[in-house]
Design a protein around this motif. Structure first.
Motif, PDB file in Angstrom:
ATOM      1  N   LEU A   1     -50.362 -30.070  24.436  1.00 49.80           N
ATOM      2  CA  LEU A   1     -49.950 -28.975  23.558  1.00 49.80           C
ATOM      3  C   LEU A   1     -51.356 -28.595  22.485  1.00 49.80           C
ATOM      4  O   LEU A   1     -51.323 -29.693  21.707  1.00 49.80           O
TER       5      LEU A   1
ATOM      6  N   TRP B   1     -46.970 -18.727  27.762  1.00 47.37           N
ATOM      7  CA  TRP B   1     -47.288 -18.796  26.452  1.00 47.37           C
ATOM      8  C   TRP B   1     -48.396 -19.446  25.717  1.00 47.37           C
ATOM      9  O   TRP B   1     -48.668 -20.524  25.978  1.00 47.37           O
ATOM     10  N   LYS B   2     -49.176 -18.605  24.699  1.00 52.34           N
ATOM     11  CA  LYS B   2     -50.267 -19.190  23.968  1.00 52.34           C
ATOM     12  C   LYS B   2     -49.664 -19.577  22.573  1.00 52.34           C
ATOM     13  O   LYS B   2     -49.136 -18.789  21.982  1.00 52.34           O
ATOM     14  N   LEU B   3     -49.991 -20.658  22.264  1.00 52.07           N
ATOM     15  CA  LEU B   3     -49.550 -21.239  21.049  1.00 52.07           C
ATOM     16  C   LEU B   3     -50.332 -20.683  19.750  1.00 52.07           C
ATOM     17  O   LEU B   3     -51.687 -20.165  20.254  1.00 52.07           O
TER      18      LEU B   3
ATOM     19  N   TYR C   1     -42.540 -24.453  13.880  1.00 54.39           N
ATOM     20  CA  TYR C   1     -42.939 -23.279  15.146  1.00 54.39           C
ATOM     21  C   TYR C   1     -41.562 -23.325  16.260  1.00 54.39           C
ATOM     22  O   TYR C   1     -41.278 -24.318  16.908  1.00 54.39           O
TER      23      TYR C   1
ATOM     24  N   TRP D   1     -48.788 -31.218  17.941  1.00 49.82           N
ATOM     25  CA  TRP D   1     -47.452 -30.442  17.920  1.00 49.82           C
ATOM     26  C   TRP D   1     -46.325 -31.111  18.547  1.00 49.82           C
ATOM     27  O   TRP D   1     -46.430 -31.446  19.646  1.00 49.82           O
TER      28      TRP D   1
ATOM     29  N   GLU E   1     -53.602 -25.353  20.861  1.00 46.03           N
ATOM     30  CA  GLU E   1     -53.325 -24.029  20.534  1.00 46.03           C
ATOM     31  C   GLU E   1     -54.303 -23.237  21.372  1.00 46.03           C
ATOM     32  O   GLU E   1     -54.270 -21.920  21.654  1.00 46.03           O
TER      33      GLU E   1
ATOM     34  N   GLY F   1     -49.829 -15.076  21.558  1.00 43.01           N
ATOM     35  CA  GLY F   1     -50.563 -15.953  20.505  1.00 43.01           C
ATOM     36  C   GLY F   1     -51.062 -15.060  19.142  1.00 43.01           C
ATOM     37  O   GLY F   1     -51.496 -15.759  18.427  1.00 43.01           O
TER      38      GLY F   1
ATOM     39  N   SER G   1     -41.736 -15.650  18.629  1.00 40.54           N
ATOM     40  CA  SER G   1     -41.668 -17.036  18.107  1.00 40.54           C
ATOM     41  C   SER G   1     -41.942 -16.962  16.860  1.00 40.54           C
ATOM     42  O   SER G   1     -42.351 -15.911  16.191  1.00 40.54           O
TER      43      SER G   1
ATOM     44  N   ILE H   1     -39.989 -21.344  19.496  1.00 35.06           N
ATOM     45  CA  ILE H   1     -39.962 -20.223  20.631  1.00 35.06           C
ATOM     46  C   ILE H   1     -38.727 -19.842  20.987  1.00 35.06           C
ATOM     47  O   ILE H   1     -37.888 -20.907  21.377  1.00 35.06           O
TER      48      ILE H   1
ATOM     49  N   GLU I   1     -45.840 -13.817  22.779  1.00 36.03           N
ATOM     50  CA  GLU I   1     -46.309 -15.031  23.552  1.00 36.03           C
ATOM     51  C   GLU I   1     -47.773 -15.069  24.133  1.00 36.03           C
ATOM     52  O   GLU I   1     -48.260 -16.001  24.727  1.00 36.03           O
TER      53      GLU I   1
END
Length: 521
Positions: free
Chosen positions: A501, A475-477, A463, A486, A503, A435, A452, A465, A433
């Motif tokens: 959305l 949560w960090k992408l 992707y 995304w 990163e 990243g 993820s 999760i 979570e």
């Protein structure tokens, strides 16, 4: 056959519970709408379910008498053509038919069972006898006596039966019940047994789909992963860990990751492909999906065995109240968990198998072993489907269609977790979570309930999760080179609405949910 069609609307009374019902336009249209590509039927060989003098009905059909005759109760007027018409109708619908076949034991059972055929013809040839006292039998099936495929004449009988149903009945494949028993020689499982050798050399049978239930109840009977290439296998380890993960158990993340990625640790050798794993959450034996999220205890009292039968290890959760009657809050929690279980199945790599009725949240009233219940416990009660059942059917259809639309799920090779030549991405990577990619300490964190995955097939980036925790999580992408968009493909919570959305941003992921995205570059 019977459980699906007995109470299906718009089916004529004379067709209910029979092959002719499955041939009807209404049923075929429904299955096509749902997105089903293959229909697997429980045993159709003659088994005489209602036997005079027996306390319980043989509803499932796992006690075969004849390997060439069809079960008469499934035939409308005793006509074999009913079955042929059913298979032809499914083929015209673009669907395959696979038969569950029982060659590991017969209806005759042990030394106390009836003498109806094989025992009377040649007991010592057809059955594996006890080494020390030939009055009794060797039994690795739990049903009395193991059928003796070591004998070349018995093996010929089995092969002739299989070819008959391919060449004359036009089925597309078989699922072998307790397949480990078929591979026993001198009572021990052998990878190079005569059955497997003959099966793979046969010009007819090697062209059809073959599935093994890779275990039996004898010593050394658990043989998942031991069957040769070309034979897929039921993966009960997938079933169990997915149930435990969404129940909220500790120490599940590592195996959960292996199972949803195709179980390469089990099947990724000997030239097997990614489709070797038959992934499932539920099957005919065990809880159905609705009961899996509604009962923590089995309820098999109707079988007349004081609730001693059936598996005790169900890894189920009732969300706080046992049974179907519950508050709206609990029902919503159960619905979310059912969606998570079904979504995990459809988004995992391998071959997904769905229990009929799960798509409408059918119930077996807490029974996890309805083998003797030729009644509403086993039948899908179509007219009793509630609004949430219809909602779930639309959800299931959407998931099936989503899977079918993504080329990455047509892959045949296993992931390596590495970058290929000139590829900017690994074919599979796992992220926390925060990243970053998983480290050894992340995998060893016993309390971890989220992860993820980023999967890449050379074209698509997917992707997903999986938040199995009971809390909303920041949560960090993960960093993805050249990611432009995304796109959210799935949100089982129906509440995930991020403002952006990207990163570089941190998003809030709802508790107990799955979020799937497609990344475009």
């Amino acid at each position: 056959t019977k459980g699906f069609t007995k109470l299906f609307p718009k089916v004529k009374d004379e067709d209910r519970g029979k092959f002719s019902a499955l041939s009807t336009k209404e049923i075929r249209t429904y299955l096509k709408w749902l997105g089903v590509t293959t229909i697997e039927l429980l045993p159709v060989h003659a088994f005489f379910g209602h036997q005079k003098g027996r306390e319980r009905t043989n509803y499932w059909g796992y006690e075969t008498l004849s390997y060439f005759a069809l079960e008469n109760s499934y035939l409308k007027n005793g006509e074999t053509d009913d079955f042929k018409r059913m298979v032809k109708a499914f083929h015209e619908n673009g669907q395959e038919v696979i038969l569950d076949v029982v060659y590991n034991h017969t209806i005759e059972g042990n030394h106390l069972g009836p003498t109806l055929c094989y025992r009377g013809i040649d007991n010592e040839s057809y059955y594996t006898l006890n080494k020390t006292n030939k009055r009794f039998y060797f039994d690795s099936t739990g049903c009395g006596a193991s059928f003796n495929l070591q004998n070349p004449n018995v093996l010929t009988l089995v092969m002739d039966s299989l070819r008959y149903f391919v060449q004359e009945m036009h089925v597309d494949g078989f699922r072998f019940d307790l397949a480990a028993t078929l591979c026993r020689e001198k009572t021990e499982f052998k990878y190079d047994c005569a059955f497997l050798k003959t099966l793979k050399q046969d010009d007819v049978l090697r062209q059809v789909k073959l599935i093994a239930e890779p275990w039996d109840v004898g010593n050394g009977g658990y043989q998942i992963g031991a069957f040769p290439p070309g034979i897929a296998e039921w993966n009960d380890r997938f079933r169990d860990v997915v149930r435990r993960f969404w129940r909220g158990d500790d120490r599940q993340v590592g195996e959960f990751a292996s199972r949803i990625a195709g179980s390469s640790d089990i099947f990724g050798y000997n030239n097997k492909n990614l489709w070797s794993s038959i992934n499932f959450i539920t099957a005919h034996d065990g809880f159905c999906l609705r009961d899996l999220v509604s009962f923590e205890e089995k309820h098999n009292e109707a079988n007349g065995e004081n609730n001693q039968d059936g598996n005790n290890d169900n890894w189920s959760s009732n969300a706080g109240v046992e049974g179907l009657i519950a508050s709206k809050t609990i029902k919503n929690k159960r619905l979310r968990r059912a969606k998570n279980l079904f979504s995990t199945l459809m988004l995992s790599f391998g071959t997904p198998m769905i229990l009929s009725g799960d798509e409408v949240l059918n119930t077996q009233f807490g029974s996890n072993n309805p083998y003797a219940q030729d009644n509403v416990i086993s039948y899908i009660a179509w007219d009793a489907i509630e609004s949430e059942g219809y909602e779930f059917a639309r959800f299931a259809r959407t998931l099936i269609k989503l899977r079918q639309s993504l080329p990455i799920y047509k892959m045949t090779h296993f992931f390596k977790g590495q970058k290929s030549d000139k590829s900017p991405y690994k074919d599979l990577a796992w992220f926390t979570e925060k990243g970053g990619e998983f480290t050894a300490s992340d995998w060893q964190d016993m309390s971890r309930k989220m992860l993820s995955m980023l999967a890449y097939d050379g074209a698509d980036l997917i992707y997903i999760i999986y938040n199995g925790s009971a809390k909303k999580t920041a949560w960090k992408l993960p960093p993805v080179k050249k990611a432009k968009n995304w796109e959210i493909l799935l949100d089982t919570s129906k509440t995930f609405k991020p403002e952006k959305l990207d990163e570089s941003e941190e998003i809030s992921v709802p508790a107990e949910c799955i979020i799937a995205m497609k990344i475009t570059r």
